[in-house]
Design an enzyme around this catalytic site. Structure first.
Site, PDB file in Angstrom:
ATOM      1  N   TYR A 107      50.540  -5.897 -25.652  1.00 34.15           N
ATOM      2  CA  TYR A 107      49.109  -5.984 -25.374  1.00 34.15           C
ATOM      3  C   TYR A 107      48.449  -6.797 -26.498  1.00 34.15           C
ATOM      4  CZ  TYR A 107      50.041  -1.878 -22.379  1.00 34.15           C
ATOM      5  OH  TYR A 107      50.537  -0.993 -21.454  1.00 34.15           O
ATOM      6  N   PHE A 140      49.949   2.484 -13.277  1.00 35.17           N
ATOM      7  CA  PHE A 140      49.250   2.102 -12.047  1.00 35.17           C
ATOM      8  C   PHE A 140      48.880   3.337 -11.218  1.00 35.17           C
ATOM      9  CE2 PHE A 140      51.770  -2.130 -12.119  1.00 35.17           C
ATOM     10  CZ  PHE A 140      50.854  -2.676 -12.995  1.00 35.17           C
TER      11      PHE A 140
END
Length: 296
Positions: A51, A196
C-alpha cells in the site's frame, strides 16, 4: 495464540498512502481517517507494504505516536520483494527483513499480526512460518498470518500449528471458502479474515437489479440471489435503525469462524460510519436469516 481482539472490526488502509493503487489520494485524508477510526472505537489497523510501497505504514506510524500503542492492534502484510519487481518472496531471509523494515516504518517495537501477503511459487511455506515464529518468540510479532494462500499452501504452512490468521477473498456473495477451509480453520484454531467483505459495494444496498451490467463476474442466478438477499438485509437494517452496510459487517462479526473484518474507507466520515456497525447486535434469528438468503 497470545493475541486477543476486543472486537472484530478493523480498518483496511489501502487508501491510506496507497498512491500506487488509487488515483488522486490526498495524504492528509489518510492521516485524518486513521485518527477518525481510532477515535470512533476501531482499534485494528490493517495495512501492507504494497500500500504505497511502505507509505501506508509510515502514515500509520506517524498517527499512532499520539495514541496508547497498547490499545491498538496493527496488522501488516509483506512478501513483495523490491529487488524482484515486487514479485512475491516467501524466503525466510526476506520475510525477516520485511518485518524489520515494517517495524521501522510503523515506528513501533512490535507488530500484532504479520501476514505473508502472497505465496511465491517455490519457497517452503512451513520454513517461512517457522522463521516468523522465531520473531514471535522474540516479541517482534504477536501473531502469524497467511494471505491468498491456497488450501494446500495453508496446510503446508500450518504443519506445526503456528498459523494464527488466514486471510482470503470472502463475502456473503462469494462463499467458496466455506466448503472445506472453514472446518480446517476451526479445527486448528485459526481465525479467518475476509477481504472484499462488501463485494465492491454490491452488499451496501447502493446497487439494485438495474445495475446487473456492473457485476459481470457474477452469473444471472447468483446476482438475482444477492439482490433478493439484500431485501432481507434491508428489513433487518430498518429494525436496528442502521444501514445495510452496518448489518452486513455485523453479520461477519457474528460469524464464529471469522476473527476480523477489515472494510476500507477513503476519508474520516466513512471511517466514522463504519464504526457504527459495532453497535449492531444481530439476534440468532437475524444471523440465520441472512445466512440462508445468501447460501450458495
Amino acid at each position: 495464540m497470545t493475541l486477543e481482539l476486543t472486537n472484530k472490526l478493523g480498518l483496511g488502509t489501502n487508501k491510506v498512502g496507497g498512491h500506487n493503487l488509487f488515483d488522486n489520494l490526498d495524504e492528509q485524508d489518510g492521516y485524518d481517517l486513521v485518527r477518525a477510526a481510532l477515535d470512533a472505537g476501531i482499534n485494528v489497523l490493517d495495512t501492507a507494504f504494497v500500500y504505497g510501497v511502505g507509505r501506508s505504514e509510515e502514515i500509520i506510524g506517524d498517527v499512532i505516536q499520539d495514541y496508547d500503542r497498547s490499545k491498538i492492534i496493527i496488522a501488516t502484510k509483506g512478501a513483495q520483494n523490491p529487488d524482484k519487481d515486487l514479485a512475491p518472496d516467501n524466503s525466510s531471509e526476506f520475510l525477516v527483513k520485511t518485518v524489520e523494515d515494517s517495524l521501522k516504518r510503523l515506528k513501533t517495537d512490535y507488530i500484532d499480526i504479520f501476514f505473508i501477503h502472497f505465496p511465491d511459487d517455490d519457497s517452503d511455506k512451513l520454513a517461512a512460518v517457522e522463521a516468523l515464529d522465531e520473531l514471535k518468540q522474540a516479541g517482534k510479532i504477536r501473531a502469524i498470518g497467511v494471505s491468498n494462500f491456497s488450501f494446500d499452501q495453508l496446510k503446508e504452512a500450518n504443519a506445526t500449528g503456528k498459523v494464527d490468521f488466514d486471510e482470503d477473498y470472502y463475502s456473503l456473495a462469494h462463499r467458496d471458502e466455506e466448503v472445506e477451509r472453514f472446518a480446517y480453520l476451526d479445527e486448528n484454531n485459526i481465525q479467518f479474515v475476509p477481504y472484499f467483505p462488501l463485494e465492491s459495494g454490491l452488499l451496501t444496498g447502493r446497487y439494485g437489479a438495474a445495475d446487473r451490467a456492473k457485476f459481470d463476474r457474477l452469473d444471472d442466478a447468483k446476482f438475482d440471489q444477492i439482490i433478493k438477499g439484500l431485501d432481507i438485509v434491508k428489513g433487518i437494517a430498518e429494525k436496528h435503525d442502521a444501514s445495510m452496510t452496518h448489518v452486513v459487517l455485523a453479520w461477519y462479526m457474528t460469524h464464529p469462524s471469522i476473527g476480523l473484518v477489515i472494510p476500507g474507507a477513503r476519508n474520516a466520515e466513512q471511517a466514522k460510519d463504519l464504526a457504527k456497525s459495532l453497535d449492531v447486535k444481530l439476534s440468532d434469528e437475524e444471523f440465520q436469516a441472512i445466512d440462508e438468503a445468501f447460501k450458495a
